[in-house]
Design an enzyme around this catalytic site. Structure first.
Site, PDB file in Angstrom:
ATOM      1  N   ALA A  15       0.838  -1.210   0.000  1.00 35.98           N
ATOM      2  CA  ALA A  15       0.000   0.000   0.000  1.00 35.98           C
ATOM      3  C   ALA A  15       0.863   1.246   0.000  1.00 35.98           C
ATOM      4  CB  ALA A  15      -0.937  -0.018   1.208  1.00 35.98           C
ATOM      5  N   LYS A  34       9.900   1.223   9.643  1.00 31.68           N
ATOM      6  CA  LYS A  34      10.558   1.021  10.936  1.00 31.68           C
ATOM      7  C   LYS A  34      11.648  -0.037  10.885  1.00 31.68           C
ATOM      8  CE  LYS A  34       7.023  -1.958  13.056  1.00 31.68           C
ATOM      9  NZ  LYS A  34       6.112  -2.050  14.202  1.00 31.68           N
ATOM     10  N   ALA A  45       3.898 -12.643   1.635  1.00 33.46           N
ATOM     11  CA  ALA A  45       2.645 -13.151   1.037  1.00 33.46           C
ATOM     12  C   ALA A  45       2.947 -14.321   0.105  1.00 33.46           C
ATOM     13  CB  ALA A  45       1.932 -12.030   0.299  1.00 33.46           C
ATOM     14  N   GLN A  46       2.165 -15.348   0.212  1.00 31.79           N
ATOM     15  CA  GLN A  46       2.452 -16.594  -0.511  1.00 31.79           C
ATOM     16  C   GLN A  46       1.506 -16.804  -1.696  1.00 31.79           C
ATOM     17  OE1 GLN A  46       2.289 -19.846   2.291  1.00 31.79           O
ATOM     18  NE2 GLN A  46       4.100 -19.174   3.402  1.00 31.79           N
ATOM     19  N   GLY A  47       0.223 -17.025  -1.380  1.00 30.63           N
ATOM     20  CA  GLY A  47      -0.737 -17.534  -2.362  1.00 30.63           C
ATOM     21  C   GLY A  47      -0.845 -16.693  -3.618  1.00 30.63           C
ATOM     22  N   GLU A 113      -8.194 -20.635  -4.763  1.00 31.94           N
ATOM     23  CA  GLU A 113      -8.084 -20.617  -3.303  1.00 31.94           C
ATOM     24  C   GLU A 113      -9.489 -20.686  -2.721  1.00 31.94           C
ATOM     25  OE1 GLU A 113      -5.250 -18.065  -1.300  1.00 31.94           O
ATOM     26  OE2 GLU A 113      -4.124 -17.813  -3.152  1.00 31.94           O
ATOM     27  N   ASP A 207       0.662  -0.494  14.808  1.00 26.41           N
ATOM     28  CA  ASP A 207       1.059   0.880  15.185  1.00 26.41           C
ATOM     29  C   ASP A 207       0.145   1.950  14.570  1.00 26.41           C
ATOM     30  OD1 ASP A 207       3.141  -0.716  15.988  1.00 26.41           O
ATOM     31  OD2 ASP A 207       4.722   0.475  15.040  1.00 26.41           O
ATOM     32  N   HIS A 228      -5.892 -17.836  10.143  1.00 25.10           N
ATOM     33  CA  HIS A 228      -5.637 -18.713   8.983  1.00 25.10           C
ATOM     34  C   HIS A 228      -5.616 -20.150   9.479  1.00 25.10           C
ATOM     35  CE1 HIS A 228      -3.949 -20.404   5.362  1.00 25.10           C
ATOM     36  NE2 HIS A 228      -3.940 -19.222   4.772  1.00 25.10           N
ATOM     37  N   ARG A 274     -12.119 -19.267   5.352  1.00 31.21           N
ATOM     38  CA  ARG A 274     -11.110 -19.495   6.399  1.00 31.21           C
ATOM     39  C   ARG A 274     -11.688 -19.575   7.804  1.00 31.21           C
ATOM     40  NH1 ARG A 274      -6.309 -15.518   4.220  1.00 31.21           N
ATOM     41  NH2 ARG A 274      -5.953 -16.818   2.407  1.00 31.21           N
ATOM     42  N   HIS A 334      -3.999 -14.022  11.468  1.00 32.63           N
ATOM     43  CA  HIS A 334      -3.409 -13.782  10.147  1.00 32.63           C
ATOM     44  C   HIS A 334      -3.682 -12.380   9.616  1.00 32.63           C
ATOM     45  CE1 HIS A 334      -1.890 -14.824   6.204  1.00 32.63           C
ATOM     46  NE2 HIS A 334      -3.048 -14.547   5.633  1.00 32.63           N
ATOM     47  N   ARG A 369     -12.230 -11.758   5.196  1.00 32.85           N
ATOM     48  CA  ARG A 369     -11.615 -11.481   3.893  1.00 32.85           C
ATOM     49  C   ARG A 369     -11.454 -12.744   3.059  1.00 32.85           C
ATOM     50  NH1 ARG A 369      -6.312 -11.814   2.038  1.00 32.85           N
ATOM     51  NH2 ARG A 369      -5.436 -12.150   4.115  1.00 32.85           N
ATOM     52  N   LEU A 375      -3.525  -8.214  -0.859  1.00 27.39           N
ATOM     53  CA  LEU A 375      -2.552  -7.560  -1.746  1.00 27.39           C
ATOM     54  C   LEU A 375      -3.305  -6.674  -2.738  1.00 27.39           C
ATOM     55  CD1 LEU A 375      -0.064 -10.510  -2.467  1.00 27.39           C
ATOM     56  CD2 LEU A 375       0.341  -8.505  -1.029  1.00 27.39           C
TER      57      LEU A 375
HETATM   58  P1  FAD Z   1       2.701  -4.359   5.155  1.00 29.64           P
HETATM   59  O1  FAD Z   1       3.081  -5.062   3.930  1.00 29.64           O
HETATM   60  O2  FAD Z   1       2.647  -5.160   6.406  1.00 29.64           O
HETATM   61  O3  FAD Z   1       3.713  -3.164   5.390  1.00 29.64           O
HETATM   62  C1  FAD Z   1       3.665  -2.409   6.567  1.00 29.64           C
HETATM   63  C2  FAD Z   1       4.843  -1.467   6.578  1.00 29.64           C
HETATM   64  O4  FAD Z   1       4.678  -0.501   7.611  1.00 29.64           O
HETATM   65  C3  FAD Z   1       6.179  -2.136   6.855  1.00 29.64           C
HETATM   66  O5  FAD Z   1       7.115  -1.558   5.995  1.00 29.64           O
HETATM   67  C4  FAD Z   1       6.501  -1.744   8.308  1.00 29.64           C
HETATM   68  O6  FAD Z   1       7.870  -1.705   8.605  1.00 29.64           O
HETATM   69  C5  FAD Z   1       5.889  -0.366   8.343  1.00 29.64           C
HETATM   70  N1  FAD Z   1       5.538   0.120   9.686  1.00 29.64           N
HETATM   71  C6  FAD Z   1       4.654  -0.419  10.548  1.00 29.64           C
HETATM   72  N2  FAD Z   1       4.565   0.338  11.653  1.00 29.64           N
HETATM   73  C7  FAD Z   1       5.415   1.382  11.473  1.00 29.64           C
HETATM   74  C8  FAD Z   1       5.772   2.505  12.265  1.00 29.64           C
HETATM   75  N3  FAD Z   1       5.244   2.724  13.484  1.00 29.64           N
HETATM   76  N4  FAD Z   1       6.692   3.374  11.789  1.00 29.64           N
HETATM   77  C9  FAD Z   1       7.274   3.165  10.567  1.00 29.64           C
HETATM   78  N5  FAD Z   1       6.957   2.113   9.774  1.00 29.64           N
HETATM   79  C10 FAD Z   1       6.041   1.247  10.223  1.00 29.64           C
HETATM   80  N6  FAD Z   1      -2.517 -11.410   1.210  1.00 29.64           N
HETATM   81  C11 FAD Z   1      -2.845 -11.696  -0.060  1.00 29.64           C
HETATM   82  O7  FAD Z   1      -3.633 -10.976  -0.675  1.00 29.64           O
HETATM   83  N7  FAD Z   1      -2.290 -12.770  -0.685  1.00 29.64           N
HETATM   84  C12 FAD Z   1      -1.411 -13.606  -0.073  1.00 29.64           C
HETATM   85  O8  FAD Z   1      -0.911 -14.546  -0.674  1.00 29.64           O
HETATM   86  C13 FAD Z   1      -1.082 -13.332   1.286  1.00 29.64           C
HETATM   87  N8  FAD Z   1      -0.243 -14.165   1.951  1.00 29.64           N
HETATM   88  C14 FAD Z   1       0.157 -13.799   3.208  1.00 29.64           C
HETATM   89  C15 FAD Z   1       1.121 -14.571   3.860  1.00 29.64           C
HETATM   90  C16 FAD Z   1       1.602 -14.185   5.111  1.00 29.64           C
HETATM   91  C17 FAD Z   1       2.639 -15.039   5.810  1.00 29.64           C
HETATM   92  C18 FAD Z   1       1.110 -12.997   5.718  1.00 29.64           C
HETATM   93  C19 FAD Z   1       1.627 -12.550   7.055  1.00 29.64           C
HETATM   94  C20 FAD Z   1       0.137 -12.242   5.083  1.00 29.64           C
HETATM   95  C21 FAD Z   1      -0.346 -12.639   3.833  1.00 29.64           C
HETATM   96  N9  FAD Z   1      -1.304 -11.878   3.163  1.00 29.64           N
HETATM   97  C22 FAD Z   1      -1.649 -12.193   1.884  1.00 29.64           C
HETATM   98  C23 FAD Z   1      -1.786 -10.619   3.729  1.00 29.64           C
HETATM   99  C24 FAD Z   1      -1.017  -9.462   3.070  1.00 29.64           C
HETATM  100  O9  FAD Z   1       0.322  -9.853   2.865  1.00 29.64           O
HETATM  101  C25 FAD Z   1      -1.030  -8.211   3.910  1.00 29.64           C
HETATM  102  O10 FAD Z   1      -2.316  -7.933   4.381  1.00 29.64           O
HETATM  103  C26 FAD Z   1      -0.561  -7.033   3.042  1.00 29.64           C
HETATM  104  O11 FAD Z   1       0.686  -7.328   2.468  1.00 29.64           O
HETATM  105  C27 FAD Z   1      -0.472  -5.782   3.879  1.00 29.64           C
HETATM  106  O12 FAD Z   1       0.167  -4.807   3.104  1.00 29.64           O
HETATM  107  P2  FAD Z   1       0.372  -3.356   3.719  1.00 29.64           P
HETATM  108  O13 FAD Z   1       1.061  -2.549   2.713  1.00 29.64           O
HETATM  109  O14 FAD Z   1      -0.911  -2.857   4.258  1.00 29.64           O
HETATM  110  O15 FAD Z   1       1.306  -3.616   5.003  1.00 29.64           O
HETATM  111  C1  SIN Z   2      -2.340 -17.895   1.676  1.00 29.82           C
HETATM  112  O1  SIN Z   2      -1.509 -18.026   0.774  1.00 29.82           O
HETATM  113  O2  SIN Z   2      -3.026 -18.814   2.141  1.00 29.82           O
HETATM  114  C2  SIN Z   2      -2.546 -16.532   2.251  1.00 29.82           C
HETATM  115  C3  SIN Z   2      -3.338 -15.782   1.279  1.00 29.82           C
HETATM  116  C4  SIN Z   2      -4.018 -14.612   1.915  1.00 29.82           C
HETATM  117  O3  SIN Z   2      -3.834 -14.302   3.083  1.00 29.82           O
HETATM  118  O4  SIN Z   2      -4.812 -14.012   1.199  1.00 29.82           O
END
Ligand code: FAD
Ligand code: SIN
Length: 520
Positions: A15, A34, A45-47, A113, A207, A228, A274, A334, A369, A375
């Protein structure tokens, strides 16, 4: 040291990076992160990423699947934006060179999925987030209008005349920095670290939700936490995610006798949503007193190892062969469906403060979700927030929700309890506010969290620069918001299940509830 930019983006996941790319044409962008810039949930992220690009698919079908999984609480306008704009932004990633898997004719390979009615998940083997992160990061790093401050923790939003004017930060070396900007985007990701067992990396401490709430922004739907179902659960093994795509390719959940048990609980079996699969696993474990396993052993072993190399390697490190062995699994926290409430362009209830990605609550996911939609949400709403941040600030058009205002009580002079460790808080949240919840447990959790909150705030000034203190402080604040929201909702829906109110109650509870802290 003070830093000034036109736009401040807090977070370098999908994002934040996508928003920064939108903003860079219109001013100087500061991206704060951070940790290392690539350390985010996005990177793990895997799937894959869902988008209605297949010949048998359409945005309407994608929307229908989201609404079914969201259990009556999806916001139709947010769903509509996600499914209609999603394909455009995913095609943009492809045009930028995303290395997603392809069919032999060159079209993107689409995976299945749970709770998706067709194959619609683009992926890079089982490490899709790493590929998307690499791609976005390479574009951000090459853009001279974007400055990245890594190892810089935002701890508090700066307010000026009621509007957000930036953030106060602590750097890795312990120095204080204030970043001022005309517009600030929270893209800080999720809050899985609030719970003892989680798939989330250590940065996911909520945060952004904590900072926004303290600044008086509305937060919404925080009772809805996605657990999850298939996370590695062997003795001493890390809680490594075993992607839902494994079941999408034919993997089966079996009990200790080898029986595939899911259809005894859910007609959709292994590919039910899920929340349903997670609860079925817990019930089967309770019923049999034995672990539950994910089995791929009936599938072609070479295919399994080639399609899921990252997961196969993690299993190998735990002494297991993904292709041949039964892999012990159980649910872990998750994803948080709730968050900082936004309109369709990322505006929050505080002027000049925006939010996108997992930290935000657009309402698109409702109470649960759909896989691979996060993503997509970060990409679409990150880009939209970036566009909106260039406009003159106007009030957010937040969807209607019941708002519960709670005065922020002043910190006490002396606390009645010592400071907690992160593990103290995470244990309480896991026991009392986890997959199965009931009034007594949540009330106990709230009493404990309120005492810890008071103790943390009493100690705040002396610990202002202590990063571990800040981490625990976020976990306590967000834990309390989750616990209060979960106690309030006297029904079960999506990612919120009450053993004392096991049914969905559309008459009283088909509604969103927001919390807002006011000055005492
Ligand atoms: P993030 O990618 O978590 O980024 C957050 C950022 O904020 C990081 O850079 C962090 O350092 C920074 N930050 C946080 N707090 C602070 C602070 N106080 N000060 C400064 N920086 C800070 N979703 C899917 O759609 N498909 C998938 O296959 C999938 N697989 C997943 C697998 C795993 C193991 C996990 C954990 C999640 C998965 N998800 C998946 C969910 C998805 O990855 C996340 O919801 C999504 O990537 C979140 O993106 P984001 O940009 O909101 O935050
Ligand atoms: C997964 O690969 O099962 C995680 C996908 C997701 O959180 O959307």
């Amino acid at each position: 040291m003070d830093v000034r930019g036109d736009f401040l983006v807090i977070g370098s996941g999908i994002a934040g990076l996508r928003a920064a790319l939108s903003l860079a044409g219109s001013g100087d962008v500061i991206v704060l992160t951070k940790a290392d810039p690539t350390e985010s949930s996005t990177g793990y992220a895997q799937g894959g990423i869902a988008a209605a690009l297949g010949p048998d698919d359409s945005p309407d079908l994608h929307a229908r699947d989201m609404v079914a999984a969201g259990d009556g609480l999806c916001d139709p306008d947010a769903v509509d934006v996600l499914v209609r704009e999603g394909p455009k932004y995913v095609v943009e990633l492809l045009a930028w060179g995303a290395g997603f898997d392809r069919e032999t004719d060159g079209s993107p390979a689409l995976a299945r999925e749970a709770a998706h009615s067709v194959r619609r998940v683009l992926h890079a083997r089982d490490a899709t987030g790493r590929e998307i992160g690499r791609l976005l990061w390479s574009r951000v790093a090459a853009n001279p209008r974007i400055r990245v401050l890594q190892d810089t923790l935002a701890v508090e939003l700066v307010l000026s005349g009621g509007a957000c004017a930036g953030a106060r930060c602590v750097s890795g070396s312990g120095g204080a920095t204030t970043v001022t900007a005309a517009r600030t985007l929270l893209a800080t990701g999720g809050a899985g670290q609030v719970f003892r067992d989680t798939t989330n990396p250590s940065i996911a401490t909520g945060d952004g939700i904590a900072m926004a709430s303290v600044a008086g922004a509305r937060v919404c739907d925080l009772e809805f936490i996605q657990f999850h179902p298939t996370v590695l659960s062997g003795e001493g093994a890390p809680r490594f995610l075993l992607s839902e795509a494994l079941r999408g390719e034919g993997g089966r959940l079996v009990n200790a006798t080898g029986e595939p048990f899911m259809t005894r609980y859910e007609p959709a079996g292994d590919l039910a949503s899920r929340d349903l699969v997670s609860r079925a696993i817990v019930r089967e474990i309770q019923k049999t007193g034995a672990p539950v396993y994910l089995s791929m052993a009936h599938l072609d072993h070479d295919f399994v190892r080639q399609r899921f190399p990252t997961i196969a390697q993690a299993c190998a490190q735990a002494g297991l062969d993904l292709a041949a062995d039964r892999i012990p699994v159980s649910p872990a926290a998750h994803y948080v469906m709730g968050g900082v409430e936004t309109d369709l362009d990322g505006r929050t209830s505080v002027d000049a403060l925006f939010a996108a990605g997992e930290v935000a609550c657009t309402g698109a996911h409702g109470a649960n979700r759909l896989a691979s939609n996060s993503l997509l949400e970060g990409l679409v709403f990150g880009a939209r927030a970036g566009e909106a941040m260039k406009q003159p600030v106007c009030a957010a058009r937040l969807r209607s929700a019941d708002v519960v205002s709670r005065p922020r009580v002043a910190a006490p002079r002396a606390a009645s309890i010592g400071l907690p460790s992160a593990d103290d808080v995470r244990g309480v949240m896991w026991r009392h506010c986890g997959l199965l919840r009931q009034r007594g447990g949540m009330e106990q959790a709230i009493v404990r969290l309120e005492a810890w909150d008071a103790a943390m705030r009493g100690a705040g000034a002396s610990k202002a620069m202590d990063q571990e203190f800040r981490r625990v402080s976020s976990i306590v604040t967000v834990g309390l918001l989750i616990a209060r929201a979960a106690l309030r909702r006297e029904e079960s829906r999506g990612g919120h299940f009450r053993t004392d109110f096991p049914d969905r109650d559309d008459i009283l509870w088909r509604r969103h509830v927001s919390d807002m802290l006011t000055r005492a």
